[in-house]
Motif scaffolding. Structure first.
Motif, PDB file in Angstrom:
ATOM      1  N   CYS A  55       0.793  -1.234   0.000  1.00  0.00           N
ATOM      2  CA  CYS A  55       0.000   0.000   0.000  1.00  0.00           C
ATOM      3  C   CYS A  55       0.823   1.281   0.000  1.00  0.00           C
ATOM      4  O   CYS A  55       0.362   2.318  -0.411  1.00  0.00           O
ATOM      5  N   CYS A  66      -0.657  -2.213   5.079  1.00  0.00           N
ATOM      6  CA  CYS A  66      -0.622  -3.654   4.787  1.00  0.00           C
ATOM      7  C   CYS A  66       0.534  -4.402   5.458  1.00  0.00           C
ATOM      8  O   CYS A  66       0.511  -5.618   5.551  1.00  0.00           O
ATOM      9  N   CYS A 115       5.826  -4.217   3.759  1.00  0.00           N
ATOM     10  CA  CYS A 115       7.180  -3.637   3.687  1.00  0.00           C
ATOM     11  C   CYS A 115       7.964  -3.802   4.991  1.00  0.00           C
ATOM     12  O   CYS A 115       9.076  -3.291   5.101  1.00  0.00           O
ATOM     13  N   CYS A 171       7.826   1.978   4.493  1.00  0.00           N
ATOM     14  CA  CYS A 171       7.109   2.982   3.691  1.00  0.00           C
ATOM     15  C   CYS A 171       6.725   4.203   4.516  1.00  0.00           C
ATOM     16  O   CYS A 171       6.360   5.235   3.947  1.00  0.00           O
TER      17      CYS A 171
HETATM   18  S1  FES Z   1       2.611  -0.898   5.148  1.00  0.00           S
HETATM   19 FE1  FES Z   1       1.949  -1.336   3.107  1.00  0.00          FE
HETATM   20  S2  FES Z   1       3.794  -0.973   1.978  1.00  0.00           S
HETATM   21 FE2  FES Z   1       4.330  -0.369   3.960  1.00  0.00          FE
END
Ligand code: FES
Length: 371
Positions: A323, A328, A331, A359
């Motif tokens: 995301c 999500c 990453c 992210c």
């Molecule tokens: S929490 Fe979704 S890419 Fe970082």
């Protein structure tokens, strides 16, 4: 009679049954890997979609019509999908809202993407994606949608490309002939770069229950820019307290809306969809440092505000991500040493072994990550 493409509404069931038998002969791969060579939409080991059409909405926004493959499931208006695209040898993932209604009978759906400044993937989609390309997609997700059962009087407040989930909802309600009495306040810089501008104005003219207030933030009758304010809200929608509000747009607009609804004790009637994480202001004394990616045996300098996912990508790495807004956890990585800052809260993370969401974290001095 030839083989038909899997019907997304049927979930590609015949193919799954056949594959369970032929997989025994395809080991160590799966039948789906060989099927992909014939038609990528028939694969079951990963979901793909074929670009069927591209349509320029404005000079920097484009609607892409996609035909999904086997195992697709219909979206609820307002939901989004993850789209993966290889650009210059690296694989990127982004999240885009579906702009079409699920009632389409051709099995296709659309995403509408605006090329944003510095946005590698959005520029690629808007400028380079072409009919006939195949792209990996995820299943529809998200809880930003209208309730099925309870009748509501919606107030949509949208800005720029934040129109996309509202558009899917409005198109669906109109097709189902169950559009309730609706007020829509939409902000765009000018009339000519209002995404779906013509369709929105047509709805306003043809649907007696739909009232559009289109506000151009770079020009109005008095020559000044009109922004979202409490006074403007009272003027355009005096009964806003009695409505369920669905809002999507840039962080500043959403923060202003949240404040008003919170003060009125009506947060439970406010539904917000964000495209970006809400970030805390960067402190004036924030410093970056040298970021060491241990698995890649690579070190680069980074400032104190660029997220570590972007730092890794700019250094030529291809770290897992989804995301890009802290939701999500795809990453996630481990901090081996040093210090990073969570850009949402401003908190430091400096315990070796702690999880770092790349992210939404930036370097706060030298640090080493398990990437
Ligand atoms: S929490 Fe979704 S890419 Fe970082």
């Amino acid at each position: 009679m030839g083989l038909q493409e899997p019907d997304p509404k049927a979930g590609g069931g015949w193919l799954a049954k056949l594959s369970s038998i032929t997989d025994m002969f395809a080991y160590p791969l799966r039948t789906s890997h060989y099927v992909e060579l014939v038609n990528p939409l028939w694969t079951t080991h990963r979901m793909q979609a074929r670009v069927m059409d591209v349509w320029d909405e404005t000079k920097d926004a484009r609607t892409i019509t996609l035909k999904p493959g086997a195992n697709w499931r219909l979206h609820r208006p307002g939901q989004h999908i993850r789209v993966g695209i290889p650009v210059e040898g690296r694989h990127y993932t982004r999240t885009y809202t579906i702009s079409s209604p699920p009632e389409r009978d051709d099995g296709c759906f659309t995403i509408t993407v605006k090329a944003i400044a510095g946005g590698r993937l959005s520029h690629h989609i808007v400028r380079k994606l072409k009919v006939g390309d195949y792209i990996p997609v995820g299943l529809p997700q998200g809880d930003f949608y209208l309730p099925d059962a309870s009748p509501i009087q919606p107030l949509f407040i949208t800005a720029g490309s934040g129109i996309t989930p509202a558009m899917s909802m409005l198109r669906s309600l109109i097709l189902q002939e169950r559009l309730p009495e609706t007020v829509h306040i939409h902000y765009a810089p000018h009339e000519f770069d209002t995404i779906f501008g013509r369709e929105l104005r047509q709805m306003d003219a043809e649907q007696p229950l739909y009232k559009l207030h289109e506000i151009h933030t770079h020009r109005n009758e008095t020559g000044g820019a009109e922004r979202f304010t409490r006074e403007g809200l009272e003027r355009l929608c005096p009964d806003w307290r009695e409505r369920d509000c669905y809002a999507c747009g840039p962080p500043a607009l959403l923060a202003a809306i949240e404040e008003i609804w919170e003060e009125a004790g009506l947060s439970h009637r406010l539904h917000i969809e964000r495209f970006r994480a809400e970030l805390a202001p960067i402190p004036k004394d924030a410093v970056g440092g040298t970021v060491r990616f241990a698995n890649a045996d690579l070190a680069v300098d980074a400032d104190g505000e660029t997220n570590l996912l972007r730092v890794a990508e700019d250094a030529g790495l291809n770290p897992p991500h989804g995301c890009r807004m802290g939701i999500c956890h795809t990453c996630n990585t481990t901090l081996k040493s040093g210090c990073v800052r969570d850009l949402r809260s401003g908190d430091f993370i400096n315990e070796p072994g702690a999880t770092v969401q790349t992210c939404v974290c930036a370097a706060a001095g030298d640090c080493e990550l398990a990437l």
